[in-house]
Design an enzyme around this catalytic site. Structure first.
Site: not given
Ligand code: MLT
Length: 208
Positions: A105, A155, A186
């Site tokens: 992520s 996701d 996700h």
């Molecule tokens: C991010 O901010 O890098 C993406 O939205 C993934 C997350 O951290 O939720």
């Protein structure tokens, strides 16, 4: 290490021959989060696991965002360079080879930014639920570095078009990209672990 150091955990390799892993957690995680995943993916590897230095309502991240999926790109650039410097210092301190990033992520997004901005720092990357980190990235030279990109079909954070664009961006920069879309959201699944473990085994065999 200098004041550029990140709070981190380091676990030495338990036998030679497996690449070190740079573990990069998701939003709200820390340096302990992905140690278990790292051991499942590559049990003998050295593990270098920093904590993101940006806080969002108390939750560690690797760069600032303006909203979910909308990044402060100046901060992405600055933080990727800073993380690259940390990896260079940690390699000297711990005597390890260039690592393969394993990012989830937000950690996958900074790993993608590292590939584009500091390609020499990483030997390759496993990007779990990554997005395009920069709208106008520099032309990177990835010279055949292996990248495994695992996306979730359902996701809610990463649209399919975005992960496909990231795969194209990295291949156009010369990476050997293996992009798989799993029937998940996700969150990580057992399939991620299995695919990552098999991939790192074969990437390692190819490098040997
Ligand atoms: C991010 O901010 O890098 C993406 O939205 C993934 C997350 O951290 O939720």
């Amino acid at each position: 290490m200098t004041e550029t150091a990140f709070i981190h955990r380091f676990e030495p390799a338990t036998s030679a021959g497996s690449p070190p892993l740079l573990l990069l957690h998701g939003t709200g995680g820390d340096e302990n989060d992905l140690l278990g995943l790292g051991k499942m993916i590559s049990p003998a590897s050295a593990l270098l696991s920093p904590r993101g230095r940006v806080l969002e309502h108390g939750m560690p991240r690797f760069f600032r965002r303006l909203a979910e999926g909308v990044f402060d790109e100046e901060d992405v650039r600055r933080r990727a360079i800073e993380l690259g410097d940390f990896v260079v210092e940690a390699r000297k301190q711990y005597g390890i080879a260039a690592p393969v990033a394993v990012g989830f992520s937000n950690g996958a997004n900074i790993a993608a930014a590292l590939l584009l901005l500091r390609p020499e720092v990483l030997a390759g990357a496993i990007l779990l639920r990554a997005m395009v980190p920069l709208s106008d990235p520099p032309k990177a030279e990835l010279g055949g570095k292996p990248v495994l990109l695992l996306s979730g079909q359902a996701d809610p954070i990463v649209p399919a078009s975005n992960s496909a664009k990231l795969a194209t961006l990295l291949s156009d920069a010369g990476a050997r990209v293996d992009h798989k879309v799993l029937p998940v959201g996700h969150q990580l699944s057992q399939a991620d672990v299995t695919l990552a473990r098999n991939w790192i085994g074969s990437a390692n065999a190819q490098a040997a």
